[in-house]
Design a protein around this motif. Structure first.
Motif, PDB file in Angstrom:
ATOM      1  N   LEU A  37       0.832  -1.200   0.000  1.00 55.40           N
ATOM      2  CA  LEU A  37       0.000   0.000   0.000  1.00 55.40           C
ATOM      3  C   LEU A  37       0.870   1.255   0.000  1.00 55.40           C
ATOM      4  N   CYS A  80       3.215   1.241  -3.520  1.00 53.61           N
ATOM      5  CA  CYS A  80       2.578   1.210  -4.840  1.00 53.61           C
ATOM      6  C   CYS A  80       1.275   1.996  -4.928  1.00 53.61           C
ATOM      7  N   HIS A  81       0.724   2.394  -3.798  1.00 49.03           N
ATOM      8  CA  HIS A  81      -0.583   3.061  -3.837  1.00 49.03           C
ATOM      9  C   HIS A  81      -0.591   4.298  -2.938  1.00 49.03           C
ATOM     10  N   ASP A 105      -1.248   7.167  -3.845  1.00 47.34           N
ATOM     11  CA  ASP A 105      -2.421   7.969  -4.179  1.00 47.34           C
ATOM     12  C   ASP A 105      -3.623   7.543  -3.353  1.00 47.34           C
ATOM     13  N   ALA A 106      -3.729   6.226  -3.072  1.00 53.07           N
ATOM     14  CA  ALA A 106      -4.842   5.734  -2.256  1.00 53.07           C
ATOM     15  C   ALA A 106      -4.695   6.201  -0.811  1.00 53.07           C
TER      16      ALA A 106
END
Length: 240
Positions: A149, A152-153, A155-156
């Motif tokens: 998370l 790689c994420h 933005d989330a």
């Protein structure tokens, strides 16, 4: 009207302690004036007994074999370290006091007192509750899930901050995922000289990764609509 109830449960102290025990890779053991740091040397039985696999020349093994009453007292210490790099990474410490015995060349540790220290304070866990508890179903996958998370994420993670009360984000320099369990996701909000944790509870417990994925998607959907949530915020000033 629809159901507006929000699930806000968190793991019990016994479940949290068993999760720390299930995921810790190392531990410190003190017995009969001997202290050893063990790495990758312990396993846990279903009833919470800790099995220590030590070399034949281990001072702990010698202490157990030579103890006058056969079972020396000992204390085991475990640290729960956040998998994502954050300030003050130790999320909890677990101390277990009890007795050591020798069985088939390894040490068996039977707990008589369990203490879990988190940022909210220290809690004494009943040994019977500790033995009966099970680790959080996501505990062994948590490190992989959180690092994915964060790496790689991002933005989330940024999107999830829309669920945080604006006042909690004042002065924030970085937000990282700190912890996840079947009941919710915790974010670490770092500032220049302090930090705080915000918990985003799931609407329903998640018992596996597929359910967790669905719960996180619900949070992201709510963040997209800027839907307010009930939050649990903790201020922390240092390691546990």
């Amino acid at each position: 009207m629809g159901d507006s109830q929000v699930w806000t449960a968190a793991p019990s102290a016994a479940e949290r302690a068993r999760s720390v025990l299930a995921t810790a890779w190392s531990c410190a053991v003190a017995a009969e004036g001997v202290r050893e740091e063990l790495v990758g040397a312990h396993t846990v039985s279903e009833d919470g007994r800790v099995l220590l696999h030590v070399p034949e020349d281990s001072a702990l093994l010698a202490a157990a074999l030579c103890a006058p009453r056969g079972e020396p007292s000992a204390v085991l210490e475990f640290a729960d370290v956040a998998p994502v790099p954050v300030r003050h990474r130790i999320r909890a410490r677990l101390w277990i006091a009890g007795w050591l015995s020798v069985a088939e060349g390894h040490l068996v540790f039977r707990a008589t007192r369990v203490v879990l220290r988190q940022r909210s304070g220290a809690v004494v866990v009943d040994p019977d509750e500790f033995a009966a508890a099970t680790p959080d179903p996501l505990a062994t996958a948590e490190a992989r899930l959180l690092t994915h998370l964060a790496d790689c994420h991002g933005d989330a993670v940024e999107r999830l901050t829309r669920l945080v009360e604006p006042g909690s984000l004042l002065g924030a320099t970085r937000v990282q995922p700190l912890a996840v369990d079947r009941h919710g996701l915790t974010l670490r909000i770092e500032r220049r000289r302090a930090h705080g944790d915000v918990r985003l509870p799931f609407h329903r417990p998640a018992d596996d990764i597929a359910q967790l994925t669905e719960r996180v998607h619900v949070l992201l959907s709510q963040a997209g609509t800027n839907c307010p949530r009930a939050l649990h915020r903790q201020r922390t000033d240092g390691d546990v």
